[in-house]
Design a protein around this motif. Structure first.
Motif, PDB file in Angstrom:
ATOM      1  N   GLN A 111      52.051  24.386  33.972  1.00 33.66           N
ATOM      2  CA  GLN A 111      52.823  23.223  34.287  1.00 33.66           C
ATOM      3  C   GLN A 111      54.382  23.174  33.883  1.00 33.66           C
ATOM      4  O   GLN A 111      54.610  23.186  32.795  1.00 33.66           O
ATOM      5  N   LEU A 116      49.244  23.910  42.302  1.00 33.65           N
ATOM      6  CA  LEU A 116      48.502  22.775  42.123  1.00 33.65           C
ATOM      7  C   LEU A 116      49.573  21.644  42.190  1.00 33.65           C
ATOM      8  O   LEU A 116      50.542  21.753  41.541  1.00 33.65           O
ATOM      9  N   GLY A 154      54.137  12.962  36.154  1.00 33.40           N
ATOM     10  CA  GLY A 154      53.056  12.385  35.411  1.00 33.40           C
ATOM     11  C   GLY A 154      53.322  13.174  34.000  1.00 33.40           C
ATOM     12  O   GLY A 154      54.346  13.711  33.772  1.00 33.40           O
ATOM     13  N   ALA A 158      46.381  17.734  42.192  1.00 35.65           N
ATOM     14  CA  ALA A 158      46.407  17.471  40.853  1.00 35.65           C
ATOM     15  C   ALA A 158      45.288  16.465  40.413  1.00 35.65           C
ATOM     16  O   ALA A 158      45.044  15.514  41.364  1.00 35.65           O
ATOM     17  N   ALA A 199      57.224  18.756  36.686  1.00 32.39           N
ATOM     18  CA  ALA A 199      55.966  17.888  37.082  1.00 32.39           C
ATOM     19  C   ALA A 199      56.050  16.316  36.911  1.00 32.39           C
ATOM     20  O   ALA A 199      56.601  16.051  35.997  1.00 32.39           O
ATOM     21  N   THR A 209      52.554  15.030  43.035  1.00 35.13           N
ATOM     22  CA  THR A 209      53.726  14.142  43.559  1.00 35.13           C
ATOM     23  C   THR A 209      53.364  14.099  44.862  1.00 35.13           C
ATOM     24  O   THR A 209      53.412  13.045  45.834  1.00 35.13           O
ATOM     25  N   LEU A 223      38.849  21.110  35.108  1.00 29.84           N
ATOM     26  CA  LEU A 223      40.372  21.451  34.458  1.00 29.84           C
ATOM     27  C   LEU A 223      40.672  20.348  33.402  1.00 29.84           C
ATOM     28  O   LEU A 223      40.322  19.288  33.599  1.00 29.84           O
ATOM     29  N   GLY A 279      57.085  20.349  40.673  1.00 30.85           N
ATOM     30  CA  GLY A 279      58.034  20.248  41.358  1.00 30.85           C
ATOM     31  C   GLY A 279      57.975  20.773  42.757  1.00 30.85           C
ATOM     32  O   GLY A 279      59.016  20.752  43.510  1.00 30.85           O
TER      33      GLY A 279
HETATM   34  C1  LIG Z   1      50.818  10.267  39.286  1.00 31.93           C
HETATM   35  C2  LIG Z   1      50.501  11.282  38.593  1.00 31.93           C
HETATM   36  C3  LIG Z   1      49.441  11.277  37.777  1.00 31.93           C
HETATM   37  C4  LIG Z   1      48.939  12.429  37.102  1.00 31.93           C
HETATM   38  N1  LIG Z   1      47.754  12.279  36.225  1.00 31.93           N
HETATM   39  C5  LIG Z   1      47.275  13.414  35.620  1.00 31.93           C
HETATM   40  C6  LIG Z   1      46.176  13.454  34.897  1.00 31.93           C
HETATM   41  O1  LIG Z   1      45.082  12.277  34.987  1.00 31.93           O
HETATM   42  N2  LIG Z   1      45.564  14.701  34.465  1.00 31.93           N
HETATM   43  C7  LIG Z   1      46.003  15.647  34.471  1.00 31.93           C
HETATM   44  O2  LIG Z   1      45.776  16.731  34.061  1.00 31.93           O
HETATM   45  N3  LIG Z   1      47.588  15.842  35.096  1.00 31.93           N
HETATM   46  C8  LIG Z   1      47.977  14.693  35.714  1.00 31.93           C
HETATM   47  N4  LIG Z   1      49.265  14.647  36.224  1.00 31.93           N
HETATM   48  C9  LIG Z   1      49.921  16.038  36.378  1.00 31.93           C
HETATM   49  C10 LIG Z   1      49.500  17.026  37.316  1.00 31.93           C
HETATM   50  O3  LIG Z   1      48.259  17.764  36.813  1.00 31.93           O
HETATM   51  C11 LIG Z   1      50.361  18.051  37.639  1.00 31.93           C
HETATM   52  O4  LIG Z   1      50.825  18.916  36.618  1.00 31.93           O
HETATM   53  C12 LIG Z   1      51.656  17.478  38.471  1.00 31.93           C
HETATM   54  O5  LIG Z   1      51.385  16.436  39.215  1.00 31.93           O
HETATM   55  C13 LIG Z   1      52.366  18.871  39.088  1.00 31.93           C
HETATM   56  O6  LIG Z   1      53.717  18.421  39.449  1.00 31.93           O
HETATM   57  P1  LIG Z   1      54.288  17.878  40.659  1.00 31.93           P
HETATM   58  O7  LIG Z   1      53.634  16.217  40.446  1.00 31.93           O
HETATM   59  O8  LIG Z   1      55.668  17.852  40.581  1.00 31.93           O
HETATM   60  O9  LIG Z   1      53.358  18.291  41.780  1.00 31.93           O
HETATM   61  C14 LIG Z   1      49.621  13.631  37.257  1.00 31.93           C
HETATM   62  C15 LIG Z   1      50.766  13.768  37.883  1.00 31.93           C
HETATM   63  C16 LIG Z   1      51.221  12.512  38.748  1.00 31.93           C
HETATM   64  C17 LIG Z   1      52.263  12.700  39.717  1.00 31.93           C
END
Ligand SMILES: Cc1cc2nc3c(=O)[nH]c(=O)nc-3n(C[C@H](O)[C@H](O)[C@H](O)COP(=O)(O)O)c2cc1C
Length: 348
Positions: free
Chosen positions: A155, A215, A161, A20, A159, A218, A104, A196
Motif C-alpha cells: 500500500q 487493489l 483511507g 479494496a 492510498a 478511491t 485480506l 493512488g
Molecule cells: C474510503 C476508504 C475506506 C477504506 N477502508 C479500508 C478498510 O476498511 N480496510 C482496509 O484494509 N483498507 C481500507 N482502505 C484502504 C484500501 O485497502 C487501499 O489500500 C486503498 O484504497 C488503496 O488506495 P486508493 O484508495 O488510492 O486506491 C480504505 C480506503 C478508502 C478510500
C-alpha cells in the motif's frame, strides 16, 4: 516461470484488479459487481461480523444467478478484516461458514497479529487464500517470513483511507519490495500494488513496477454500487482536483468523533476539510469534536456544507469525474492499462 496468479482465481480477467475491502463502503453490491466484471470483489469488515455475514449471504445469492459458479470450494469473493478492530474468533466463524476465496488482513496492532490471524483463517477455511496489506519493504519481508501469505498488498502513501505511516509512493515501494522479497527467498509471493491508482495508466505503472495485480479503493467511491451514508460524500469526491493538494494524511480525522480507536503507527488520507483547516489553524481537539458533532447531525452527515466529517480518499481522486457502474470501471481500467502499455512500448 511462476504460475500466474489467475490460476487461483479462475473467474478473473487480466490484469488482476480488486476493489479494496473498505469497511462500511464496500459491501455485497460493490463486491459482486467487481467479481462479475472479472475482478476480485472484496467486502470490507470492521467490527460487525453479523453485517459481514449478511453481506456474504447476499453476495452468494447474487452470484448464484450469475455465470459464476458458487459451488467451488470457495466463494469468488474476498473479505477484508481490520485486524486491530475485529475479534479473530468471530471473524473465523464467518470465514468458516462462507469460505471466501481470499481473506485480506490489514492494520494489526503488531506484525505478530498477522501470524495469529493467518493461522486461524487457515483452520477456518483451508482453501481460502490469505492476502496481507502492508506499507513498507521491511514489513513485507517480515510478514512473508511470519505468515507465508498467498499475496502481499503493498500500500503506497497515496492510498485513500488508513495505512501504516510513513510511506513511499508506489513507483519506489513496489520494485524495492519485489527485490527484497526475491532476495529474502520469497520470489513466489505475488505483489498487488495499491495506492493512488485511478485509471489505466496507474494500473500499467503498477504492473511495470512488478505488481501482478492492483487493489483500488478511491476509484470505487465514484461507483454506483459503493455504500455511502450521504450523496454529499460522492459529490465531494467528484469535485476534488489535484489530489496531492486536496487530500492529506493525518491522524486528526480519527479524533473527530471521539478518542481515536486506531493503534499507534497509522494515519488516514482524506480530503482536506474544515476540521483539518481549523486544526491547522490552532483550534483544539475538544472544540473540533463539538463542531463535528453538530455537523454530523444534519442530513448531509457533515460531508456537505462546511465539510467537517472525514471524507477518506486517495491522491488519485483528482482523476474521478463521474459516477459509473463498478463493472464499467473495471472494464475501462483494463482497456486503459493496455492502451497505456502499448503507448509506453511505442516510445521505446
Ligand atoms: C474510503 C476508504 C475506506 C477504506 N477502508 C479500508 C478498510 O476498511 N480496510 C482496509 O484494509 N483498507 C481500507 N482502505 C484502504 C484500501 O485497502 C487501499 O489500500 C486503498 O484504497 C488503496 O488506495 P486508493 O484508495 O488510492 O486506491 C480504505 C480506503 C478508502 C478510500
Amino acid at each position: 516461470m511462476l504460475p500466474s496468479i489467475h490460476t487461483h482465481y479462475p473467474w478473473t480477467c487480466r490484469p488482476l484488479m480488486a476493489n479494496a475491502p473498505m469497511a462500511d463502503f464496500a459491501g455485497s453490491r460493490l463486491a459482486t459487481a467487481v467479481t462479475i466484471a472479472g475482478g476480485v470483489g472484496f467486502i470490507g469488515a470492521a467490527v460487525d461480523m453479523e453485517l459481514l455475514s449478511m453481506q456474504l449471504e447476499e453476495a452468494t445469492s447474487v452470484l448464484a444467478t450469475s455465470h459464476l459458479s458458487t459451488t467451488r470450494p470457495t466463494l469468488p469473493i474476498g473479505v477484508g478484516f481490520l485486524v486491530f478492530a475485529a475479534k479473530v474468533e468471530d471473524a473465523a466463524a464467518v470465514v468458516a461458514h462462507h469460505r471466501p476465496a481470499i481473506i485480506l488482513l490489514s492494520c494489526p496492532p503488531a506484525p505478530q497479529d498477522f501470524a495469529l490471524w493467518t493461522k486461524a483463517m487457515h483452520v477456518a477455511s483451508p482453501k481460502s487464500h490469505i492476502w496481507i496489506q502492508i506499507a513498507g519493504v521491511a514489513a513485507a519481508v517480515e510478514v512473508a517470513q511470519l505468515c507465508s501469505p498467498d499475496a502481499l498488498v503493498l500500500q503506497a502513501a497515496d492510498a485513500g483511507g488508513h495505512g501504516g505511516l510513513p510511506g513511499a509512493g508506489l513507483v519506489s515501494l513496489v520494485p524495492e519490495a519485489r527485490s527484497a522479497l526475491d532476495t529474502a527467498g520469497f520470489p513466489d509471493i505475488p505483489i498487488i500494488g495499491a495506492g493512488g491508482i485511478s485509471d489505466g495508466r496507474g494500473v500499467a505503472a503498477a504492473l511495470a513496477c512488478g505488481a501482478e495485480g492492483v487493489l483500488l479503493g478511491t476509484v470505487f467511491l465514484a461507483s454506483r454500487e459503493v455504500d455511502l451514508s450521504a450523496n454529499e460524500y460522492q459529490e465531494a469526491i467528484l469535485e476534488a482536483v489535484d489530489g496531492g493538494i486536496s487530500t492529506v494524511r493525518a491522524t486528526i480525522f480519527d479524533q473527530l468523533p471521539g478518542e481515536s480507536i486506531w493503534p499507534a503507527g497509522y494515519d488516514g488520507r482524506a480530503l482536506v476539510n474544515t476540521s483539518y483547516k481549523d486544526y491547522q489553524g490552532g483550534v483544539g481537539v475538544e472544540e473540533l469534536r463539538r463542531r463535528h458533532a453538530d455537523a454530523v447531525t444534519g442530513p448531509d452527515k457533515g460531508f456537505g456544507g462546511e465539510r467537517r466529517a472525514a471524507i477518506w480518499a486517495g491522491s488519485g481522486v483528482g482523476l474521478l469525474k463521474e459516477v459509473k457502474a463498478a463493472g464499467d470501471i473495471v472494464q475501462v481500467l483494463r482497456e486503459g492499462c493496455k492502451v497505456a502499455l502499448d503507448r509506453a512500448y511505442s516510445r521505446l
